[in-house]
Scaffold this active site. Sequence first.
Site, PDB file in Angstrom:
ATOM      1  CG  ASP A  19      35.402  40.996  42.064  1.00 60.77           C
ATOM      2  OD1 ASP A  19      34.635  40.926  41.011  1.00 60.77           O
ATOM      3  OD2 ASP A  19      35.626  39.951  42.649  1.00 60.77           O
ATOM      4  CG  ASP A  20      38.467  44.470  44.648  1.00 58.37           C
ATOM      5  OD1 ASP A  20      37.261  43.930  45.010  1.00 58.37           O
ATOM      6  OD2 ASP A  20      39.689  43.942  44.784  1.00 58.37           O
ATOM      7  CG  HIS A  48      33.150  43.337  45.196  1.00 60.98           C
ATOM      8  ND1 HIS A  48      32.879  41.780  45.411  1.00 60.98           N
ATOM      9  CD2 HIS A  48      34.634  43.426  45.133  1.00 60.98           C
ATOM     10  CE1 HIS A  48      33.953  41.420  45.479  1.00 60.98           C
ATOM     11  NE2 HIS A  48      35.073  42.116  45.787  1.00 60.98           N
ATOM     12  CG  HIS A  74      36.655  44.204  49.456  1.00 59.18           C
ATOM     13  ND1 HIS A  74      37.338  42.917  49.887  1.00 59.18           N
ATOM     14  CD2 HIS A  74      36.622  43.768  48.048  1.00 59.18           C
ATOM     15  CE1 HIS A  74      37.861  42.207  49.061  1.00 59.18           C
ATOM     16  NE2 HIS A  74      37.380  42.309  47.840  1.00 59.18           N
ATOM     17  CG  HIS A 119      40.823  42.045  41.420  1.00 59.50           C
ATOM     18  ND1 HIS A 119      41.374  40.577  41.131  1.00 59.50           N
ATOM     19  CD2 HIS A 119      40.002  41.896  42.498  1.00 59.50           C
ATOM     20  CE1 HIS A 119      40.834  40.054  42.068  1.00 59.50           C
ATOM     21  NE2 HIS A 119      40.041  40.609  42.875  1.00 59.50           N
TER      22      HIS A 119
END
Length: 494
Positions: free
Chosen positions: A300-301, A351, A355, A443
């Site tokens: 993620d991210d 995603h 965020h 991540h």
Amino acid sequence: MKRRKWTICLLAMAVALGVSGCGRGNTVAAAEPLMLQAGPIQPVEPKRSQLIGEKESTIEYAAPLAYVLAYPHLSNEVIDNQILQFIDGLKTDFAQKYDLKDEKEKKRLSQEDCNSFLYLDYDSYIVSEDKICIIFYETQELEQKISPTEQKTNTVERVHIFHFNTKTGERISEDSLRKDGFLEAVSAYVIRYFTENEPYKDRIFGDYRKTLAPDAGRFNRFALNDKGVLLFFERYDIFPGSLGRVELLVPYSELAGLLNGVGIEAPPVVEEKEPEVKEPTEKIDRVIDPTKPMVALTFDDGPKPSSTERILDALEKNHAVATFFDLGKLVEAYPDTVKRELALGCEVGSHSYSHKNFNTLSPEAINEDVKKTAAAFQKAVGFEPTLFRPPYGNCNDTVKKHIPMAMVTWSIDTLDWKTKSPDAIMKLIRSEGNLDGKVILMHGIYETSAEATEKLVPYLIKQGYQLVTVSEMAKYRHDGKLEDGKLYGYSYFQ
């Protein structure tokens, strides 16, 4: 507690502190803090208060009231006057509530007749070169006579927070310290911490996601020290009273760029030096055997070139793939890294754009984020994402209704965002037992996660696992294709 016992306790404190004199109470400077209550729970790390200025302690009897007060004297007239005004205000409010109105009856009382006690202790911190923080812990203990032989003590606890500019003496408001995005980041960290760590995860109660939402007003008050942001949760706030007051430190590393003049300033993403984006040396030709164990790594991210490229190197070296849930704003910034993800046969999903906590967004805001992210993907790689991983895993009914993609969470959280330790990540994976059919959350923005991936990928292959994408996992190990508008969460990938 009986009044006689309180009198003995107070007298013992006075003797220990060497109290002398009279007038506005007995006041002396004390080298050590006067401990009036058990310290609050500190789940992140021990609190290390710094002794700023000289400590003053006041013990005063004005039956039926009694005061045991500790506060700092900073030799800064502006700050000291504000502290004294605060203390006088506490005493005035306390007296108005609990003092006797009948002066004749009051004169007949002795020190042993004190039944309403006001305690004040404090912690102090140097926040930065020109900022300090003082936290006052107020405790009111009120004795109520139930019968000639029985008494009941009611306790009220409150926390008061002061930030001061040491150059001007002016008080600094929390509103002026925080930037846009602070509340969202703090809310996300608190929810994740309390739902993943003992003794909190099994004891948090109520609609805590609503209670701890960014717009719920719970994080408007906070204290700063040299390590991060201190938050206070009073007894019965979101936990049983047996936990008492809970205190949580949110490290500055989690709030980079979200505070004014404090903590870590986040460098603009566009200024990060991009490493050379590598082209795959060979086309990865994969054959999946549905009869053999398989596991899906997800990141993620990202993308963040420095760490994401290391992850891609590890995948390419081992002829493996993963699923990347990338942020729209970083897809715009680093399209070449996303192209390499795809060239290696990896799966790339959304995603969100930046965020945000989707559980707190309106339908209109969700739709706008989806459109903005889709446009970023379309421009960078020529298609719109079909998979969506909600930030923080938050996915309420409103989110489900307005996301036109399959929504995917995970079944194993490596906690790489917290431990920042390759060894801890590997230890957690090994402790999970059978990984067949599982989706692992990591991540793509941490160098420590990239280092862990370099160890984890060959380890999984050696253990007999095929590394597949999330969609491949659904196809071969579960019940088929991931459908738009549906949530595929923890229970699905078990």
